[in-house]
Design a protein around this motif. Structure first.
Motif, short mmCIF file in Angstrom:
data_model
loop_
_atom_site.label_atom_id
_atom_site.label_comp_id
_atom_site.label_asym_id
_atom_site.label_seq_id
_atom_site.Cartn_x
_atom_site.Cartn_y
_atom_site.Cartn_z
N LEU A 432 0.54 -0.98 0.04
CA LEU A 432 0.20 -0.15 0.17
C LEU A 432 1.03 1.06 -0.15
N LEU A 433 0.58 1.83 -1.73
CA LEU A 433 1.31 3.41 -0.66
C LEU A 433 0.68 4.23 -0.73
N SER A 434 0.60 4.98 0.69
CA SER A 434 -0.02 5.87 1.50
C SER A 434 0.77 6.30 2.12
N PRO A 435 1.08 7.36 1.65
CA PRO A 435 2.00 8.55 2.08
C PRO A 435 2.19 9.31 3.25
N GLY A 436 0.52 9.65 3.66
CA GLY A 436 0.44 10.68 4.86
C GLY A 436 1.70 12.50 4.89
N CYS A 437 1.53 12.34 3.95
CA CYS A 437 2.26 13.47 3.51
C CYS A 437 2.15 14.06 2.07
N SER A 438 2.58 15.23 1.79
CA SER A 438 2.84 15.81 0.81
C SER A 438 3.35 15.12 -0.36
N SER A 439 3.24 15.62 -1.61
CA SER A 439 4.27 14.87 -2.79
C SER A 439 5.26 15.83 -2.95
N TYR A 440 5.08 17.06 -2.28
CA TYR A 440 6.10 17.96 -2.90
C TYR A 440 7.86 17.79 -2.65
N ASP A 441 8.24 16.90 -2.17
CA ASP A 441 9.64 16.78 -2.11
C ASP A 441 10.51 15.96 -3.40
N MET A 442 9.12 14.83 -3.96
CA MET A 442 9.63 14.48 -5.05
C MET A 442 8.48 14.91 -6.51
N PHE A 443 7.79 15.41 -6.18
CA PHE A 443 7.34 15.52 -7.63
C PHE A 443 6.04 16.66 -7.17
N ARG A 444 5.41 16.42 -8.56
CA ARG A 444 4.69 17.61 -8.86
C ARG A 444 3.25 17.74 -8.19
N ASN A 445 2.78 16.93 -7.89
CA ASN A 445 1.47 16.36 -7.13
C ASN A 445 1.13 15.68 -6.94
N TYR A 446 0.81 14.56 -6.29
CA TYR A 446 0.19 13.29 -5.84
C TYR A 446 -0.53 12.78 -6.99
N GLU A 447 -1.16 12.89 -7.81
CA GLU A 447 -1.23 12.61 -9.62
C GLU A 447 0.00 12.03 -9.55
N GLU A 448 1.37 12.86 -9.81
CA GLU A 448 2.55 12.64 -10.62
C GLU A 448 2.89 11.38 -9.53
N ARG A 449 2.91 11.65 -8.17
CA ARG A 449 3.22 10.07 -7.81
C ARG A 449 2.62 8.52 -7.86
N GLY A 450 1.51 8.88 -7.69
CA GLY A 450 0.70 8.30 -8.10
C GLY A 450 0.94 7.19 -9.02
N ASP A 451 0.73 8.16 -10.30
CA ASP A 451 0.80 7.60 -11.78
C ASP A 451 2.22 7.07 -11.61
N TYR A 452 3.62 7.65 -10.99
CA TYR A 452 4.69 7.01 -11.00
C TYR A 452 5.15 5.43 -10.74
N PHE A 453 4.21 5.24 -9.26
CA PHE A 453 3.67 4.65 -8.43
C PHE A 453 2.83 3.19 -9.24
N LYS A 454 2.32 3.58 -9.86
CA LYS A 454 1.60 2.92 -11.14
C LYS A 454 1.89 1.86 -11.88
N LYS A 455 3.40 3.22 -12.72
CA LYS A 455 4.19 2.46 -13.36
C LYS A 455 5.45 1.76 -13.26
N LEU A 456 6.10 2.25 -11.53
CA LEU A 456 6.78 1.54 -11.15
C LEU A 456 6.43 0.06 -11.02
N VAL A 457 4.83 -0.20 -10.81
CA VAL A 457 3.95 -1.09 -10.21
C VAL A 457 4.12 -2.23 -11.51
N SER A 458 3.49 -2.01 -12.83
CA SER A 458 3.16 -2.11 -13.83
C SER A 458 4.63 -3.32 -14.25
N GLN A 459 6.22 -2.57 -13.84
CA GLN A 459 7.38 -2.79 -14.71
C GLN A 459 8.16 -3.81 -13.78
N LEU A 460 7.85 -4.36 -12.79
CA LEU A 460 8.07 -5.45 -11.72
C LEU A 460 7.95 -6.35 -12.55
#
Length: 460
Positions: A432-460
């Motif tokens: 479960l990706l559930s950060p409890g924090c904003s995304s701005y240290d690594m991403f532009r927004n939570y959507e970008e973070r979630g989309d990247y998570f899905k991309k990484l998971v799809s490539q496993l």
């Protein structure tokens, strides 16, 4: 519409709402100025969207003199209210408004406004889907991603406007009158901006104060803060609760427990105008008690606006949730992956963990801290998590708060977090990706973070 012709309008912050304001004001013949601390290259998409408009630009800074020369200032939600230019503008009595307020003043359709800490987007989307199922055209926007001013500028026609409103948007709004206001819950969030919980509560309460005697107000009976809102409410009150059957108007759940797969059939009972309506949850596919709370509030809202019960039941049977909110991503080697990137505060993470009753959870958390207290996660982490993987600026703080209550790893990159979670997983586990924090240290927004998570998971 002509009241802004020739007026010097300054837009502070040039995100989605800023672009919407620029288009709206340009259409009315205003003299549009934009100021943003970001460089032009960082705002390329927004600038290109307004390439055919006559705009005076200021990039890389906020010059106080730019504010002093404006006749109207429109502030984007993410701009700090204590900005020096805004302080000077207030001293000079220059009107400061929000994109939401501009839209509300131009709307002829009933405005349904949804706010709260968690669940806003799901409730907003549910209400929009219920209108759609009943063939009642509605525009769904606000903090959910589509500025309300786009609806006004483009001349769209709907029966209702459904808007998610954040505390940041309410901070800079002084006037609107919703036909209906929904408050999902109020829990700790954005304390990096507000400092104290009381200031955050007052921000949300502004929506209640905007309501008049004709407004419907939907409150969470089980939330101790919102329960007190009823004392100041002058509108038509409806409650929703998971604890006690209501003797007053609203909705309650029967046989209400958390669930995961193979959940038993449950019902929501709505008691409106002295009559009871029963909604079956056998085909409702969203995980967790909190999503039943979201559904109850949406039912209250939709029925208040005359949506047919059959249309509501249709949505209950078919709705599959919204992206980045306990979104099922993939099952691989018996391991279930869930994307809850929208879980940007502590209570959101807690609710997401509680949605899984039996399967062991590997939780990926961390990001940019919002001055949050992570202690409320001790119990759910201890009960639900076999492994805790922490990443981002807040990882050390989170580790100090809850790292002793699960097997914990601190990693340097988001990629490492996902790969390690998979390596440590076994069949039947939930990652479960559930950060409890904003995304701005690594991403532009939570959507970008979630989309990247899905991309990484799809490539496993």
């Amino acid at each position: 519409m002509a009241k802004y012709k020739g007026k010097k309008v300054l837009i502070v912050g040039f995100g989605l709402s800023g672009v919407a304001v620029a288009k709206y004001m340009a259409k009315q013949g205003a003299k549009v100025m934009v100021t943003d601390v970001k460089q032009k290259s960082e705002l390329a998409d927004a600038v290109n969207a307004c390439a055919d408009l006559k705009i005076e630009w200021e990039f890389g800074k906020h010059n106080t003199k730019t504010f002093e020369g404006a006749e109207l200032i429109v502030v984007s939600p993410g701009v700090p209210p204590n900005l020096e230019g805004l302080i000077e503008a207030r001293k000079r009595a220059i009107p400061i408004v929000s994109e939401i307020e501009l839209a509300a003043s131009a709307l002829k359709e009933p405005l349904i406004a949804i706010t709260g800490t968690n669940g806003k987007t799901t409730v907003t989307t549910l209400i929009g889907e219920m209108f759609k199922a009943d063939e009642k055209p509605s525009y769904v926007g606000g903090n959910i991603g589509k500025p309300l001013l786009d609806y006004v500028t483009e001349g769209q026609k709907s029966d209702y406007v459904v808007a998610e409103l954040s505390s940041f948007q309410l901070d800079i709004t002084e006037k609107l009158t919703p036909a209906l206001a929904v408050f999902t819950n109020l829990e700790q969030d954005h304390l990096d901006r507000y400092g104290e919980m009381s200031a955050y509560i007052e921000s949300k309460k502004k929506l209640l104060k905007f309501c008049d005697r004709n407004s419907f107000v939907v409150l969470n009976y089980d939330d101790p803060i919102l329960a007190q809102f009823a004392e100041e409410n002058i509108g038509k009150l409806l409650w929703f609760t998971k604890k006690n059957p209501l003797s007053i108007g609203g909705a309650f759940a029967e046989n209400f427990t958390g669930c995961y797969y193979n959940a038993p059939s449950k019902q929501i009972v709505a008691r409106l105008n002295g009559k009871e309506e029963v909604y079956d949850l056998a085909q409702f596919r969203l995980f967790g008690e909190h999503n039943r709370e979201n559904l109850m509030s949406a039912i209250c809202a939709a029925r208040s606006m005359g949506v047919n019960p059959k249309a509501i039941q249709q949505v209950i049977n078919t709705f599959r949730g919204v992206p980045h909110r306990l979104e099922f991503v993939r099952k691989k080697d018996g391991v279930f992956f869930f994307n809850d990137s929208k879980g940007t505060n502590v209570m959101s993470v807690k609710r997401s963990l509680q949605a899984f009753s039996q399967n062991p959870v590997i939780l990926i958390a961390g990001g940019k801290d919002k001055n949050m207290d992570f202690a409320p996660l001790v119990e759910p982490v201890q009960k639900k998590c076999k492994i805790l993987i922490l990443v981002g600026e807040a990882k050390e703080k989170i580790n100090r708060a809850i790292g002793d209550f699960a097997e914990t790893y601190l990693v340097g990159t988001f990629e490492e977090a996902v790969l390690l979670a998979y390596q440590k997983s076994r069949s039947g586990d939930i990652i479960l990706l559930s950060p409890g924090c904003s995304s701005y240290d690594m991403f532009r927004n939570y959507e970008e973070r979630g989309d990247y998570f899905k991309k990484l998971v799809s490539q496993l």
